[in-house]
Scaffold this motif. Structure first.
Motif, PDB file in Angstrom:
ATOM      1  N   MET A   1      -1.799  -2.689   0.115  1.00 54.20           N
ATOM      2  CA  MET A   1      -3.060  -2.557  -0.734  1.00 54.20           C
ATOM      3  C   MET A   1      -3.808  -1.062  -0.509  1.00 54.20           C
ATOM      4  SD  MET A   1      -4.702  -6.212   0.381  1.00 54.20           S
ATOM      5  CE  MET A   1      -6.136  -5.848  -0.558  1.00 54.20           C
ATOM      6  N   VAL A   2      -3.669  -0.669   0.668  1.00 51.83           N
ATOM      7  CA  VAL A   2      -4.316   0.706   0.895  1.00 51.83           C
ATOM      8  C   VAL A   2      -3.750   1.787  -0.263  1.00 51.83           C
ATOM      9  CG1 VAL A   2      -4.907   2.580   2.385  1.00 51.83           C
ATOM     10  CG2 VAL A   2      -5.008   0.342   3.408  1.00 51.83           C
ATOM     11  N   LEU A   3      -2.264   1.562  -0.291  1.00 54.18           N
ATOM     12  CA  LEU A   3      -1.633   2.652  -1.078  1.00 54.18           C
ATOM     13  C   LEU A   3      -2.135   2.558  -2.548  1.00 54.18           C
ATOM     14  CD1 LEU A   3       0.518   5.062  -1.070  1.00 54.18           C
ATOM     15  CD2 LEU A   3       2.246   2.906  -1.642  1.00 54.18           C
ATOM     16  N   GLY A   4      -2.137   1.317  -3.084  1.00 55.12           N
ATOM     17  CA  GLY A   4      -2.602   1.206  -4.395  1.00 55.12           C
ATOM     18  C   GLY A   4      -3.953   1.377  -4.510  1.00 55.12           C
ATOM     19  N   GLY A   5      -4.931   1.413  -3.609  1.00 52.16           N
ATOM     20  CA  GLY A   5      -6.172   1.686  -3.720  1.00 52.16           C
ATOM     21  C   GLY A   5      -6.566   2.981  -3.768  1.00 52.16           C
ATOM     22  N   ALA A  57       5.614  -3.470  -4.360  1.00 51.32           N
ATOM     23  CA  ALA A  57       4.973  -4.439  -5.042  1.00 51.32           C
ATOM     24  C   ALA A  57       3.542  -4.581  -5.000  1.00 51.32           C
ATOM     25  CB  ALA A  57       5.830  -5.742  -5.053  1.00 51.32           C
ATOM     26  N   VAL A  58       2.972  -4.844  -3.729  1.00 60.10           N
ATOM     27  CA  VAL A  58       1.598  -4.864  -3.403  1.00 60.10           C
ATOM     28  C   VAL A  58       0.891  -3.985  -3.989  1.00 60.10           C
ATOM     29  CG1 VAL A  58       0.039  -5.585  -1.825  1.00 60.10           C
ATOM     30  CG2 VAL A  58       2.075  -6.724  -1.740  1.00 60.10           C
ATOM     31  N   ALA A  59       1.344  -2.686  -3.614  1.00 62.51           N
ATOM     32  CA  ALA A  59       0.666  -1.455  -4.089  1.00 62.51           C
ATOM     33  C   ALA A  59       0.368  -1.144  -5.592  1.00 62.51           C
ATOM     34  CB  ALA A  59       1.343  -0.235  -3.620  1.00 62.51           C
ATOM     35  N   THR A  60       1.680  -1.721  -5.979  1.00 64.72           N
ATOM     36  CA  THR A  60       1.595  -1.688  -7.642  1.00 64.72           C
ATOM     37  C   THR A  60       0.483  -2.799  -8.277  1.00 64.72           C
ATOM     38  OG1 THR A  60       3.879  -1.111  -7.800  1.00 64.72           O
ATOM     39  CG2 THR A  60       2.855  -2.421  -9.846  1.00 64.72           C
ATOM     40  N   VAL A  61       0.717  -4.090  -7.852  1.00 58.94           N
ATOM     41  CA  VAL A  61      -0.370  -4.932  -8.245  1.00 58.94           C
ATOM     42  C   VAL A  61      -1.870  -4.573  -7.946  1.00 58.94           C
ATOM     43  CG1 VAL A  61      -1.142  -7.478  -8.238  1.00 58.94           C
ATOM     44  CG2 VAL A  61       1.417  -6.839  -8.156  1.00 58.94           C
ATOM     45  N   VAL A  62      -2.077  -3.877  -6.813  1.00 62.68           N
ATOM     46  CA  VAL A  62      -3.278  -3.534  -6.422  1.00 62.68           C
ATOM     47  C   VAL A  62      -3.970  -2.459  -7.435  1.00 62.68           C
ATOM     48  CG1 VAL A  62      -4.785  -2.610  -4.644  1.00 62.68           C
ATOM     49  CG2 VAL A  62      -3.243  -4.299  -4.094  1.00 62.68           C
ATOM     50  N   GLY A  65      -4.345  -4.058 -10.865  1.00 61.03           N
ATOM     51  CA  GLY A  65      -5.284  -4.787 -10.612  1.00 61.03           C
ATOM     52  C   GLY A  65      -6.671  -4.261 -10.626  1.00 61.03           C
ATOM     53  N   ILE A  66      -6.851  -3.147 -10.185  1.00 60.55           N
ATOM     54  CA  ILE A  66      -8.103  -2.496  -9.982  1.00 60.55           C
ATOM     55  C   ILE A  66      -8.372  -2.050 -11.541  1.00 60.55           C
ATOM     56  CG2 ILE A  66      -9.474  -0.549  -8.970  1.00 60.55           C
ATOM     57  CD1 ILE A  66      -7.978  -0.649  -6.515  1.00 60.55           C
ATOM     58  N   ILE A  67      -7.667  -1.416 -12.165  1.00 57.37           N
ATOM     59  CA  ILE A  67      -7.824  -0.996 -13.427  1.00 57.37           C
ATOM     60  C   ILE A  67      -8.238  -2.147 -14.226  1.00 57.37           C
ATOM     61  CG2 ILE A  67      -6.567  -0.243 -15.573  1.00 57.37           C
ATOM     62  CD1 ILE A  67      -4.779   1.631 -13.651  1.00 57.37           C
ATOM     63  N   VAL A  68      -7.465  -3.233 -14.133  1.00 63.12           N
ATOM     64  CA  VAL A  68      -8.133  -4.310 -15.069  1.00 63.12           C
ATOM     65  C   VAL A  68      -9.382  -4.914 -14.882  1.00 63.12           C
ATOM     66  CG1 VAL A  68      -7.738  -6.969 -15.391  1.00 63.12           C
ATOM     67  CG2 VAL A  68      -5.646  -5.188 -15.425  1.00 63.12           C
ATOM     68  N   VAL A  69      -9.734  -4.903 -13.622  1.00 61.01           N
ATOM     69  CA  VAL A  69     -11.038  -5.348 -13.143  1.00 61.01           C
ATOM     70  C   VAL A  69     -12.169  -4.562 -13.358  1.00 61.01           C
ATOM     71  CG1 VAL A  69     -12.377  -5.763 -11.163  1.00 61.01           C
ATOM     72  CG2 VAL A  69     -10.087  -6.861 -11.303  1.00 61.01           C
ATOM     73  N   ASP A  70     -11.759  -2.960 -13.153  1.00 57.33           N
ATOM     74  CA  ASP A  70     -12.921  -2.168 -13.420  1.00 57.33           C
ATOM     75  C   ASP A  70     -13.094  -2.180 -14.917  1.00 57.33           C
ATOM     76  OD1 ASP A  70     -14.454   0.349 -12.808  1.00 57.33           O
ATOM     77  OD2 ASP A  70     -12.711   1.259 -14.061  1.00 57.33           O
ATOM     78  N   GLY A  71     -12.181  -1.846 -16.044  1.00 53.83           N
ATOM     79  CA  GLY A  71     -12.028  -2.156 -17.306  1.00 53.83           C
ATOM     80  C   GLY A  71     -12.476  -0.936 -17.976  1.00 53.83           C
ATOM     81  N   ALA A  96       2.562  -2.375 -18.437  1.00 47.26           N
ATOM     82  CA  ALA A  96       2.853  -1.450 -17.376  1.00 47.26           C
ATOM     83  C   ALA A  96       2.962  -2.076 -15.784  1.00 47.26           C
ATOM     84  CB  ALA A  96       1.877  -0.317 -17.283  1.00 47.26           C
ATOM     85  N   THR A  97       1.998  -2.988 -15.539  1.00 50.60           N
ATOM     86  CA  THR A  97       2.009  -3.604 -14.347  1.00 50.60           C
ATOM     87  C   THR A  97       3.425  -4.329 -14.211  1.00 50.60           C
ATOM     88  OG1 THR A  97      -0.224  -4.158 -14.762  1.00 50.60           O
ATOM     89  CG2 THR A  97       1.033  -5.473 -12.962  1.00 50.60           C
ATOM     90  N   ALA A  98       3.902  -5.049 -15.406  1.00 53.98           N
ATOM     91  CA  ALA A  98       5.245  -5.763 -15.349  1.00 53.98           C
ATOM     92  C   ALA A  98       6.300  -4.744 -14.920  1.00 53.98           C
ATOM     93  CB  ALA A  98       5.198  -6.620 -16.642  1.00 53.98           C
ATOM     94  N   PHE A  99       6.231  -3.601 -15.840  1.00 48.74           N
ATOM     95  CA  PHE A  99       7.320  -2.868 -15.714  1.00 48.74           C
ATOM     96  C   PHE A  99       7.441  -2.251 -14.206  1.00 48.74           C
ATOM     97  CE2 PHE A  99       8.654   1.635 -15.865  1.00 48.74           C
ATOM     98  CZ  PHE A  99      10.135   1.729 -16.071  1.00 48.74           C
ATOM     99  N   TRP A 100       6.283  -1.838 -13.729  1.00 51.71           N
ATOM    100  CA  TRP A 100       6.376  -1.169 -12.305  1.00 51.71           C
ATOM    101  C   TRP A 100       6.528  -1.999 -11.287  1.00 51.71           C
ATOM    102  CZ3 TRP A 100       7.885   3.480 -11.900  1.00 51.71           C
ATOM    103  CH2 TRP A 100       7.542   4.383 -13.071  1.00 51.71           C
ATOM    104  N   THR A 101       6.131  -3.284 -11.427  1.00 50.83           N
ATOM    105  CA  THR A 101       6.465  -4.230 -10.647  1.00 50.83           C
ATOM    106  C   THR A 101       7.936  -4.484 -10.341  1.00 50.83           C
ATOM    107  OG1 THR A 101       4.387  -5.463 -10.902  1.00 50.83           O
ATOM    108  CG2 THR A 101       5.965  -6.712  -9.846  1.00 50.83           C
ATOM    109  N   THR A 102       8.549  -4.656 -11.371  1.00 55.45           N
ATOM    110  CA  THR A 102      10.009  -4.713 -11.644  1.00 55.45           C
ATOM    111  C   THR A 102      10.901  -3.580 -10.661  1.00 55.45           C
ATOM    112  OG1 THR A 102       9.836  -6.005 -13.704  1.00 55.45           O
ATOM    113  CG2 THR A 102      12.014  -5.182 -13.272  1.00 55.45           C
TER     114      THR A 102
END
Length: 216
Positions: A1-5, A57-62, A65-71, A96-102
């Motif tokens: 989570m820290v890495l993604g943030g 995967a967690v770092a990618t989703v985080v 996810g922040i990009i989506v929430v921030d908007g 992009a989320t799906a691609f980088w999660t894969t």
């Protein structure tokens, strides 16, 4: 989570701070180093794969996810002829989320197994795995350093690229040295140089494709 943030925060930095944040959170080195280290620390190959995949995967989703929430990156985006402003951009973010999660699943698997090989394989195999890991971690930095020098761009990015290569060498050598058997340093060095050449060529090709606008 820290890495993604941290990777998200790096997008808003400039100058020297941007180079530092890129190095520690948003570079190929940073993400690959995390997957490799978690794989090395795992107790067996299955755990190494799980650890490598999970951290990436967690770092990618985080991050996304922040990009989506921030908007603000997608909500106000308007494409010519788009009846729903921001909708196309949101779809791009989700794609992009799906691609980088894969990619995280694939990369985490490889890095986890490499970490385990460095820790538990026979000395020669461990040295080859360490050399391969170095090439994966250092390739993007090597390209950045040489391109910055050629183009005469900001010196901070030259330092960042060189630092990536040096840290990749330090990390993989340290992990190899912590293995249980004798370390095959010449095998490691030979594999590192040879595979870095191949990694460099791949990154140059990817940069060329990106510049041409045919890849994300």
């Amino acid at each position: 989570m820290v890495l993604g943030g941290l990777a998200y925060a790096a997008d808003f930095c400039h100058g020297l701070l941007a180079a530092v944040m890129l190095l520690v959170s948003s570079s190929m080195f940073a993400w690959s180093a995390a997957g490799l280290a978690f794989g090395f620390a795992a107790r067996d190959r299955r755990s190494a794969i799980g650890a490598g995949v999970t951290v990436l995967a967690v770092a990618t989703v985080v991050y996304y996810g922040i990009i989506v929430v921030d908007g603000h990156r997608w909500r106000d985006a308007v494409t010519d002829g788009d009846a729903f402003p921001g909708a196309s951009s949101l779809v791009s973010v989700l794609t992009a989320t799906a691609f980088w999660t894969t990619a995280s699943v694939a990369g985490g698997t490889v890095l986890g197994l490499l970490g385990q090989a460095i820790r538990r394989a026979r000395p020669t195999v461990a040295a080859l795995a360490a050399g391969c890991s170095f090439a994966l971690l250092a390739g993007q930095g090597a390209v950045a350093a040489t391109h910055v020098y050629t183009l005469g761009a900001a010196w901070t990015w030259l330092v960042e690229g060189v630092t990536e290569v040096l840290l990749a060498a330090a990390l993989t050598a340290t992990l190899l040295g912590r293995g249980p058997g004798p370390s095959r340093w010449w095998t490691f060095a030979g594999a590192a140089v040879a595979l870095l050449t191949a990694s460099y060529a791949v990154w140059v090709l990817l940069d060329t494709i990106r510049t041409a606008g045919t890849l994300w």
